[in-house]
Scaffold this motif. Sequence first.
Motif, PDB file in Angstrom:
ATOM      1  N   ILE A 192      41.072  49.538  31.185  1.00 51.53           N
ATOM      2  CA  ILE A 192      40.166  48.443  31.523  1.00 51.53           C
ATOM      3  C   ILE A 192      39.942  48.435  33.031  1.00 51.53           C
ATOM      4  O   ILE A 192      40.897  48.387  33.813  1.00 51.53           O
ATOM      5  CB  ILE A 192      40.745  47.089  31.075  1.00 51.53           C
ATOM      6  CG1 ILE A 192      40.991  47.110  29.557  1.00 51.53           C
ATOM      7  CG2 ILE A 192      39.801  45.952  31.439  1.00 51.53           C
ATOM      8  CD1 ILE A 192      41.678  45.863  29.045  1.00 51.53           C
ATOM      9  N   LYS A 193      38.698  48.530  33.437  1.00 52.87           N
ATOM     10  CA  LYS A 193      38.376  48.584  34.854  1.00 52.87           C
ATOM     11  C   LYS A 193      38.838  47.320  35.576  1.00 52.87           C
ATOM     12  O   LYS A 193      38.780  46.214  35.035  1.00 52.87           O
ATOM     13  CB  LYS A 193      36.867  48.749  35.048  1.00 52.87           C
ATOM     14  CG  LYS A 193      36.318  50.096  34.610  1.00 52.87           C
ATOM     15  CD  LYS A 193      34.823  50.178  34.906  1.00 52.87           C
ATOM     16  CE  LYS A 193      34.255  51.527  34.491  1.00 52.87           C
ATOM     17  NZ  LYS A 193      32.793  51.601  34.766  1.00 52.87           N
ATOM     18  N   VAL A 194      39.277  47.512  36.801  1.00 49.74           N
ATOM     19  CA  VAL A 194      39.648  46.381  37.648  1.00 49.74           C
ATOM     20  C   VAL A 194      38.368  45.745  38.174  1.00 49.74           C
ATOM     21  O   VAL A 194      37.428  46.441  38.562  1.00 49.74           O
ATOM     22  CB  VAL A 194      40.528  46.853  38.837  1.00 49.74           C
ATOM     23  CG1 VAL A 194      40.814  45.690  39.779  1.00 49.74           C
ATOM     24  CG2 VAL A 194      41.820  47.452  38.328  1.00 49.74           C
ATOM     25  N   LYS A 195      38.322  44.414  38.188  1.00 52.17           N
ATOM     26  CA  LYS A 195      37.148  43.730  38.707  1.00 52.17           C
ATOM     27  C   LYS A 195      36.918  44.122  40.162  1.00 52.17           C
ATOM     28  O   LYS A 195      37.864  44.258  40.933  1.00 52.17           O
ATOM     29  CB  LYS A 195      37.334  42.211  38.591  1.00 52.17           C
ATOM     30  CG  LYS A 195      37.351  41.706  37.156  1.00 52.17           C
ATOM     31  CD  LYS A 195      37.496  40.186  37.116  1.00 52.17           C
ATOM     32  CE  LYS A 195      37.489  39.676  35.685  1.00 52.17           C
ATOM     33  NZ  LYS A 195      37.654  38.199  35.627  1.00 52.17           N
ATOM     34  N   GLY A 196      35.659  44.292  40.521  1.00 52.27           N
ATOM     35  CA  GLY A 196      35.324  44.777  41.842  1.00 52.27           C
ATOM     36  C   GLY A 196      35.851  43.939  42.991  1.00 52.27           C
ATOM     37  O   GLY A 196      36.096  44.441  44.083  1.00 52.27           O
ATOM     38  N   ASN A 197      36.033  42.641  42.778  1.00 51.15           N
ATOM     39  CA  ASN A 197      36.474  41.763  43.867  1.00 51.15           C
ATOM     40  C   ASN A 197      37.962  41.428  43.789  1.00 51.15           C
ATOM     41  O   ASN A 197      38.436  40.514  44.465  1.00 51.15           O
ATOM     42  CB  ASN A 197      35.660  40.459  43.846  1.00 51.15           C
ATOM     43  CG  ASN A 197      35.856  39.687  42.533  1.00 51.15           C
ATOM     44  OD1 ASN A 197      36.358  40.238  41.556  1.00 51.15           O
ATOM     45  ND2 ASN A 197      35.442  38.431  42.521  1.00 51.15           N
ATOM     46  N   LYS A 198      38.718  42.180  42.976  1.00 52.73           N
ATOM     47  CA  LYS A 198      40.138  41.869  42.806  1.00 52.73           C
ATOM     48  C   LYS A 198      41.017  42.814  43.617  1.00 52.73           C
ATOM     49  O   LYS A 198      40.682  43.970  43.841  1.00 52.73           O
ATOM     50  CB  LYS A 198      40.533  41.971  41.331  1.00 52.73           C
ATOM     51  CG  LYS A 198      39.758  41.063  40.398  1.00 52.73           C
ATOM     52  CD  LYS A 198      39.807  39.607  40.860  1.00 52.73           C
ATOM     53  CE  LYS A 198      41.211  39.054  40.860  1.00 52.73           C
ATOM     54  NZ  LYS A 198      41.227  37.625  41.297  1.00 52.73           N
TER      55      LYS A 198
END
Length: 234
Positions: A192-198
């Motif tokens: 699952i990709k990490v959210k871009g702003n995390k």
Amino acid sequence: MSHDFVILHEDIKVVLQAKTVIQEWLIQVRLELKPEKTCIAHTLEEYEGNKPGFDFLGFNVRQYEAKSTKQGFKTLIKPSLKSIKTHYRKYPPISDSHKTAPTKAIIAKLNPVIRGWANYFSTVVSKKVFSKMNERLWKRLGRWASRRHPNKSAKWIKKKYFSNVNRTRNWVLNDGEYMTYRHSDVPIVRHIKVKGNKSPYDGDWTYWSSRIGKHPGIRKEVTTLIKRQKNKCA
């Protein structure tokens, strides 16, 4: 010493410029790009005679046309053809070197090879490949068993070496106690990709505890409770 890396960009001019910069930098440290291992490819279409997509560390990365998506394509990562062939080539030497060995011995030799390869590709699109490798392995072991008993019928060989263990594991080489591992026994677990702003250091306990079960600077007991309580205060 060799290093593998990939540069991705939507503009071919930028890619060519990057290649020139890399070549110039490598010369300074007495290294160079190997022509046979360096190529420029398009992930969706054929480019300069190269097939769509590219291979990297055993994986094949390619985009396929898909009307169901907004972009008109979807990116799939699969085991590369080279990796599949290399893996399959490990079977013949094992079966040939265990012509008269006990069934347990060949199982012990095969299982780590099967499990290791399948685990490596368990996070990508591998279900069909795993199924095909199961079939190839079964055929190879069938020939191995037949050569041991050239005067016996296929039915006799099946009963001796491939008796059904249960409803979900039939036609598996076993000696009553040990059995060959199947590629499809390894579950496919999507990344699952990490959210871009995390960031792991942003203080969001809820997000990182639920994602990886831990958070930098937080005791394991706390992250375990957060996950167990589904991010809700007791």
